[in-house]
Design a protein around this motif. Structure first.
Motif, PDB file in Angstrom:
ATOM      1  N   MET A  65       0.862  -1.205   0.000  1.00 50.40           N
ATOM      2  CA  MET A  65       0.000   0.000   0.000  1.00 50.40           C
ATOM      3  C   MET A  65       0.884   1.237   0.000  1.00 50.40           C
ATOM      4  O   MET A  65       1.796   1.357   0.801  1.00 50.40           O
ATOM      5  CB  MET A  65      -0.893   0.007   1.248  1.00 50.40           C
ATOM      6  N   SER A  66       0.643   2.188  -0.910  1.00 53.28           N
ATOM      7  CA  SER A  66       1.424   3.416  -0.949  1.00 53.28           C
ATOM      8  C   SER A  66       1.009   4.346   0.163  1.00 53.28           C
ATOM      9  O   SER A  66      -0.033   4.154   0.800  1.00 53.28           O
ATOM     10  CB  SER A  66       1.230   4.122  -2.298  1.00 53.28           C
ATOM     11  N   ALA A  67       1.855   5.402   0.386  1.00 53.96           N
ATOM     12  CA  ALA A  67       1.563   6.349   1.473  1.00 53.96           C
ATOM     13  C   ALA A  67       0.218   7.025   1.274  1.00 53.96           C
ATOM     14  O   ALA A  67      -0.541   7.226   2.224  1.00 53.96           O
ATOM     15  CB  ALA A  67       2.675   7.396   1.553  1.00 53.96           C
ATOM     16  N   THR A  68      -0.098   7.354   0.009  1.00 53.90           N
ATOM     17  CA  THR A  68      -1.344   8.083  -0.228  1.00 53.90           C
ATOM     18  C   THR A  68      -2.573   7.183  -0.216  1.00 53.90           C
ATOM     19  O   THR A  68      -3.693   7.670  -0.229  1.00 53.90           O
ATOM     20  CB  THR A  68      -1.274   8.843  -1.570  1.00 53.90           C
ATOM     21  N   ASP A  69      -2.362   5.839  -0.221  1.00 56.30           N
ATOM     22  CA  ASP A  69      -3.489   4.910  -0.124  1.00 56.30           C
ATOM     23  C   ASP A  69      -3.727   4.440   1.307  1.00 56.30           C
ATOM     24  O   ASP A  69      -4.659   3.674   1.564  1.00 56.30           O
ATOM     25  CB  ASP A  69      -3.237   3.682  -1.012  1.00 56.30           C
ATOM     26  N   ALA A  70      -2.884   4.854   2.219  1.00 61.94           N
ATOM     27  CA  ALA A  70      -3.002   4.423   3.617  1.00 61.94           C
ATOM     28  C   ALA A  70      -4.262   5.020   4.243  1.00 61.94           C
ATOM     29  O   ALA A  70      -4.772   6.056   3.795  1.00 61.94           O
ATOM     30  CB  ALA A  70      -1.768   4.857   4.397  1.00 61.94           C
ATOM     31  N   PRO A  71      -4.811   4.360   5.283  1.00 60.15           N
ATOM     32  CA  PRO A  71      -5.996   4.901   5.956  1.00 60.15           C
ATOM     33  C   PRO A  71      -5.756   6.318   6.476  1.00 60.15           C
ATOM     34  O   PRO A  71      -4.637   6.683   6.859  1.00 60.15           O
ATOM     35  CB  PRO A  71      -6.208   3.914   7.106  1.00 60.15           C
ATOM     36  N   LEU A  72      -6.820   7.098   6.473  1.00 68.67           N
ATOM     37  CA  LEU A  72      -6.721   8.495   6.892  1.00 68.67           C
ATOM     38  C   LEU A  72      -6.419   8.616   8.390  1.00 68.67           C
ATOM     39  O   LEU A  72      -6.909   7.849   9.204  1.00 68.67           O
ATOM     40  CB  LEU A  72      -8.030   9.221   6.589  1.00 68.67           C
ATOM     41  N   ARG A  73      -5.631   9.631   8.713  1.00 72.47           N
ATOM     42  CA  ARG A  73      -5.307   9.955  10.101  1.00 72.47           C
ATOM     43  C   ARG A  73      -6.093  11.217  10.458  1.00 72.47           C
ATOM     44  O   ARG A  73      -5.882  12.265   9.861  1.00 72.47           O
ATOM     45  CB  ARG A  73      -3.808  10.158  10.251  1.00 72.47           C
ATOM     46  N   VAL A  74      -6.991  11.105  11.424  1.00 76.42           N
ATOM     47  CA  VAL A  74      -8.002  12.132  11.652  1.00 76.42           C
ATOM     48  C   VAL A  74      -7.908  12.688  13.073  1.00 76.42           C
ATOM     49  O   VAL A  74      -7.717  11.939  14.036  1.00 76.42           O
ATOM     50  CB  VAL A  74      -9.422  11.571  11.424  1.00 76.42           C
ATOM     51  N   LEU A  75      -8.075  14.009  13.178  1.00 77.11           N
ATOM     52  CA  LEU A  75      -8.279  14.670  14.469  1.00 77.11           C
ATOM     53  C   LEU A  75      -9.708  15.197  14.485  1.00 77.11           C
ATOM     54  O   LEU A  75     -10.112  15.933  13.573  1.00 77.11           O
ATOM     55  CB  LEU A  75      -7.290  15.818  14.656  1.00 77.11           C
ATOM     56  N   ALA A  76     -10.497  14.814  15.493  1.00 76.41           N
ATOM     57  CA  ALA A  76     -11.894  15.258  15.626  1.00 76.41           C
ATOM     58  C   ALA A  76     -11.982  16.257  16.772  1.00 76.41           C
ATOM     59  O   ALA A  76     -11.577  15.942  17.896  1.00 76.41           O
ATOM     60  CB  ALA A  76     -12.798  14.061  15.887  1.00 76.41           C
ATOM     61  N   VAL A  77     -12.529  17.445  16.494  1.00 78.55           N
ATOM     62  CA  VAL A  77     -12.518  18.522  17.481  1.00 78.55           C
ATOM     63  C   VAL A  77     -13.934  19.037  17.724  1.00 78.55           C
ATOM     64  O   VAL A  77     -14.600  19.512  16.799  1.00 78.55           O
ATOM     65  CB  VAL A  77     -11.628  19.700  17.016  1.00 78.55           C
ATOM     66  N   ASP A  78     -14.394  18.935  18.966  1.00 76.35           N
ATOM     67  CA  ASP A  78     -15.695  19.488  19.352  1.00 76.35           C
ATOM     68  C   ASP A  78     -15.697  19.644  20.870  1.00 76.35           C
ATOM     69  O   ASP A  78     -15.264  18.732  21.584  1.00 76.35           O
ATOM     70  CB  ASP A  78     -16.844  18.589  18.910  1.00 76.35           C
ATOM     71  N   ASP A  79     -16.178  20.786  21.364  1.00 74.65           N
ATOM     72  CA  ASP A  79     -16.159  21.023  22.809  1.00 74.65           C
ATOM     73  C   ASP A  79     -17.360  20.406  23.523  1.00 74.65           C
ATOM     74  O   ASP A  79     -17.395  20.363  24.749  1.00 74.65           O
ATOM     75  CB  ASP A  79     -16.097  22.527  23.110  1.00 74.65           C
ATOM     76  N   GLU A  80     -18.363  19.913  22.752  1.00 74.08           N
ATOM     77  CA  GLU A  80     -19.535  19.276  23.350  1.00 74.08           C
ATOM     78  C   GLU A  80     -19.375  17.757  23.271  1.00 74.08           C
ATOM     79  O   GLU A  80     -19.250  17.191  22.187  1.00 74.08           O
ATOM     80  CB  GLU A  80     -20.805  19.723  22.629  1.00 74.08           C
ATOM     81  N   GLU A  81     -19.395  17.108  24.423  1.00 73.25           N
ATOM     82  CA  GLU A  81     -19.090  15.681  24.492  1.00 73.25           C
ATOM     83  C   GLU A  81     -20.014  14.820  23.631  1.00 73.25           C
ATOM     84  O   GLU A  81     -19.528  13.949  22.897  1.00 73.25           O
ATOM     85  CB  GLU A  81     -19.120  15.200  25.941  1.00 73.25           C
ATOM     86  N   PRO A  82     -21.345  15.009  23.659  1.00 71.35           N
ATOM     87  CA  PRO A  82     -22.200  14.161  22.803  1.00 71.35           C
ATOM     88  C   PRO A  82     -21.881  14.320  21.320  1.00 71.35           C
ATOM     89  O   PRO A  82     -21.879  13.333  20.572  1.00 71.35           O
ATOM     90  CB  PRO A  82     -23.612  14.654  23.130  1.00 71.35           C
ATOM     91  N   ALA A  83     -21.619  15.550  20.888  1.00 69.00           N
ATOM     92  CA  ALA A  83     -21.296  15.788  19.474  1.00 69.00           C
ATOM     93  C   ALA A  83     -19.962  15.143  19.111  1.00 69.00           C
ATOM     94  O   ALA A  83     -19.813  14.567  18.015  1.00 69.00           O
ATOM     95  CB  ALA A  83     -21.257  17.288  19.192  1.00 69.00           C
ATOM     96  N   LEU A  84     -18.997  15.228  20.011  1.00 71.53           N
ATOM     97  CA  LEU A  84     -17.696  14.606  19.757  1.00 71.53           C
ATOM     98  C   LEU A  84     -17.828  13.088  19.677  1.00 71.53           C
ATOM     99  O   LEU A  84     -17.227  12.437  18.812  1.00 71.53           O
ATOM    100  CB  LEU A  84     -16.702  15.012  20.843  1.00 71.53           C
TER     101      LEU A  84
END
Length: 271
Positions: A1-20
């Motif tokens: 698998m090439s670098a650009t085909d690798a699974p996405l690395r994600v940061l999820a940002v939300d200050d409300e716990e249920p939404a996060l």
């Protein structure tokens, strides 16, 4: 698998716990997503992104995309995205918000997508697909891909502060505190009374953007803040300026313009 085909690395940002929690649930269900890291607000997000920048695109903490709420206390999502745009290799941005009146500003910041709460799975999956395609096309901060600092023909723009990375922590240096700037290859070193910081931006870019803030070029490799100059010295045809305990050479081609600007600056202050 090439670098650009690798699974996405994600940061999820939300200050409300249920939404996060909902955001994390949807991300983890998508097979195109690999690592998902939560951040319960902009301060934690900046801390994690600072570590990601220090770690580099090959590092374990690298981030391809930030799924970002807008309405948060302190630094809102739009302001955070604007700061990230000045990073050397910023992550892609997908806004996730309950407000539909920020869309124009969001896309001005080169957001990949703008999702409205409550989230619909089909629409959410479409946003992930767009991100994955951009990363595969080399428009994300992947190893071997071109850094997505700005669109072609554009340059990083700063507000009143410049984000700098120091020891894995992102700090914000007020432009008003900068006394002079030195070119160091593709980077610029920002000098303040409290130390210096290296940022990846061309000196010519700062000269263009900060001209209205009172910065002037005195040498091919140096800008100074006019209001910080304490002395202008003429010595046998050589011109220097003193800023604090530093004496900086002024090139002959810049000397006349500098003298004229200092005279106008002094007249303005006297008036």
């Amino acid at each position: 698998m090439s670098a650009t085909d690798a699974p996405l690395r994600v940061l999820a940002v939300d200050d409300e716990e249920p939404a996060l929690e909902e955001l994390l649930y949807l991300l983890k269900r998508d097979p195109r997503v690999g690592t998902v890291v939560p951040a319960a607000g902009p301060t934690e997000a900046l801390r994690r992104l600072g570590r990601a920048m220090a770690d580099g695109p090959h590092g374990e903490e690298a981030v391809d995309v930030v799924f970002l709420d807008i309405n948060m206390p302190g630094l809102d999502g739009l302001e955070l995205a604007r700061l990230l745009g000045a990073f050397a290799a910023p992550p892609l941005i997908v806004f996730v918000t309950a407000h539909d009146d920020f869309a124009v500003r969001a896309f001005d910041l080169k957001a990949v997508d703008y999702l409205l709460k409550p989230l619909r799975e089909e629409r959410f999956a479409e946003a992930v697909r767009r991100v994955a395609e951009l990363v595969r096309a080399g428009q994300g901060p992947r190893p071997g891909a071109a850094p997505a600092t700005t669109a072609p023909g554009q340059t990083p723009a700063f507000g009143d502060q410049v984000p700098v990375e120091l020891g894995g922590v992102t700090r914000f240096v007020p432009i008003a505190d900068i006394t002079y700037v030195e070119a160091q290859g593709d980077y610029a070193r920002l000098h303040t009374p409290h130390g210096s910081h290296l940022v990846r931006v061309a000196l010519s870019t700062l000269e263009e953007q900060w001209r209205t803030r009172g910065f002037v070029r005195i040498h091919r490799s140096r800008l100074v803040a006019l209001g910080r100059i304490e002395e202008l010295r003429l010595d046998g045809g050589n011109v220097t300026v003193r800023i604090g305990d530093r004496v900086l050479a002024v090139s002959r081609r810049n000397a006349r313009e500098l003298r004229d600007l200092l005279a106008k600056h002094a007249a303005g202050r006297a008036g």
